[in-house]
Design a protein around this motif. Structure first.
Motif, PDB file in Angstrom:
ATOM      1  N   ASN A 226       0.850  -1.180   0.000  1.00 26.16           N
ATOM      2  CA  ASN A 226       0.000   0.000   0.000  1.00 26.16           C
ATOM      3  C   ASN A 226       0.891   1.238   0.000  1.00 26.16           C
ATOM      4  O   ASN A 226       1.881   1.285   0.722  1.00 26.16           O
ATOM      5  N   HIS A 227       0.517   2.239  -0.784  1.00 25.53           N
ATOM      6  CA  HIS A 227       1.266   3.489  -0.875  1.00 25.53           C
ATOM      7  C   HIS A 227       0.587   4.515   0.027  1.00 25.53           C
ATOM      8  O   HIS A 227      -0.511   4.992  -0.276  1.00 25.53           O
ATOM      9  N   LEU A 228       1.239   4.865   1.143  1.00 23.14           N
ATOM     10  CA  LEU A 228       0.696   5.812   2.113  1.00 23.14           C
ATOM     11  C   LEU A 228       1.285   7.191   1.864  1.00 23.14           C
ATOM     12  O   LEU A 228       2.501   7.352   1.741  1.00 23.14           O
ATOM     13  N   VAL A 229       0.405   8.200   1.803  1.00 21.36           N
ATOM     14  CA  VAL A 229       0.827   9.592   1.645  1.00 21.36           C
ATOM     15  C   VAL A 229       0.206  10.400   2.777  1.00 21.36           C
ATOM     16  O   VAL A 229      -1.008  10.341   2.997  1.00 21.36           O
ATOM     17  N   ILE A 230       1.055  11.135   3.507  1.00 21.29           N
ATOM     18  CA  ILE A 230       0.586  12.072   4.528  1.00 21.29           C
ATOM     19  C   ILE A 230       0.990  13.455   4.045  1.00 21.29           C
ATOM     20  O   ILE A 230       2.168  13.729   3.832  1.00 21.29           O
TER      21      ILE A 230
END
Length: 114
Positions: free
Chosen positions: A68-72
């Motif tokens: 999964n590609h997490l972006v904050i």
């Protein structure tokens, strides 16, 4: 006599509303001052913790090789991409408030705001 009683009731209601508004503003300002954290867990085990006020762009290794590609960004967390078949985690959008979470069941990934 009745007019004075109505006026006193009106003043009491205004004072109560002012107290409620002040309390609400204090709680709201306190929440903005405290930076929330994002806990990332895979299969029930916490693998990373990030601050929500940081700029993060990372990949999460999920269960049995899933990713999964997490972006904050801008105080919000989202799953940008995932290799799961249904992509429901991507469709969930962003989270930014305490108690909200993003879940990818096939990869057993949970991103929870604390």
């Amino acid at each position: 006599m009745k007019s004075k009683k109505n006026r006193n009731d009106f003043v009491l209601i205004l004072v109560l509303l002012a107290v409620i508004l002040i309390g609400f503003l204090i709680v709201r300002l306190q929440r903005q001052k405290d930076a929330f954290t994002v806990d990332v867990s895979v299969d029930g085990t916490t693998v990373a913790t990030y601050r929500l006020d940081e700029e993060i762009d990372t990949w999460i290794d999920g269960y049995q090789g899933g990713q999964n590609h997490l972006v904050i960004q801008d105080g919000c967390a989202r799953i940008e991409e995932a290799d799961c078949p249904d992509k429901l985690c991507v469709k969930q959008g962003t989270v930014s408030e305490s108690g909200e979470s993003l879940v990818c069941l096939p990869n057993r990934v949970v991103v929870a705001v604390k």
